[in-house]
Design an enzyme around this catalytic site. Structure first.
Site, PDB file in Angstrom:
ATOM      1  N   HIS A 126      44.271 -81.317  48.886  1.00 39.27           N
ATOM      2  CA  HIS A 126      45.463 -81.956  48.108  1.00 39.27           C
ATOM      3  C   HIS A 126      47.017 -82.168  49.796  1.00 39.27           C
ATOM      4  CE1 HIS A 126      43.261 -80.661  45.101  1.00 39.27           C
ATOM      5  NE2 HIS A 126      43.340 -79.465  45.779  1.00 39.27           N
ATOM      6  N   THR A 151      34.591 -75.945  60.172  1.00 35.85           N
ATOM      7  CA  THR A 151      35.987 -76.515  59.696  1.00 35.85           C
ATOM      8  C   THR A 151      36.365 -78.182  60.781  1.00 35.85           C
ATOM      9  OG1 THR A 151      36.663 -75.622  61.597  1.00 35.85           O
ATOM     10  CG2 THR A 151      37.133 -75.028  59.590  1.00 35.85           C
TER      11      THR A 151
END
Length: 182
Positions: free
Chosen positions: A115, A165
């Site tokens: 986002h 990650t």
């Protein structure tokens, strides 16, 4: 002519997920996922017809336990003999490739969308998406989270509860938050 939000999503550009065309695609995925999740366990022993029509591609002998969730489905690609245990979530705003022989433990979550960091753009549904590639014969332990843009090499093992990650090399064993070599 301006590209559609779907075209922007597929190109990896910023797009708005609040687009009517994308919403229709998500509703179609929700309907297929709902149909799959309502099947009797004996009917899920092979990839069910609702998911078979939804996924971008899938190999032989895949098993997707219920409950399962995905955003679009058409961006999800499974090799042969892939196992997704209960509670798996694939937010496939970009392509997700899961190689043959890969096992995903309960609660594994694979995310492609990121986002926007600007509050007003985030509230307007602006996001972008990056592909996730999981190699062959990978084992993702229960509740592993795989973040956007990550590649996991063949034969890697990711310990339960890890947050992936960054890329993981083939054959590596990692665990933790963030996931690190053991």
């Amino acid at each position: 002519m301006m590209p559609s939000e779907l075209e922007k999503m597929r190109a990896g550009d910023w797009y708005t997920c609040l687009d009517p065309e994308l919403e229709m695609m998500r509703v179609a995925a929700l309907d297929a996922v709902y149909a799959h999740n309502q099947l009797a366990p004996s009917d899920r022993r092979s990839l069910s017809t609702p998911l078979a029509r939804l996924f971008g591609s899938h190999g032989r002998n895949c098993l997707v336990e219920a409950p399962f969730h995905c955003s679009y489905g058409f961006n999800t690609h499974l090799g042969d003999d892939v196992f997704l245990n209960v509670g798996c979530v694939i937010l496939d705003s970009a392509p997700v490739h899961i190689g043959s022989g890969t096992l995903c433990g309960p609660g594994v979550q694979i995310y492609c969308a990121t986002h926007h960091t600007n509050i007003s753009k985030r509230r307007a549904g602006v996001e972008n998406a990056r592909s996730v590639h999981i190699g062959q014969n990978v084992w993702l332990g229960g509740n592993v989270i795989v973040l956007p843009g990550v590649s996991i090499g063949d034969g890697a093992i990711v310990g339960a509860g890890s947050v992936v990650t960054r890329d993981i090399a083939a054959g590596a064993k990692v665990a933790g938050n963030p996931a690190r070599p053991l």
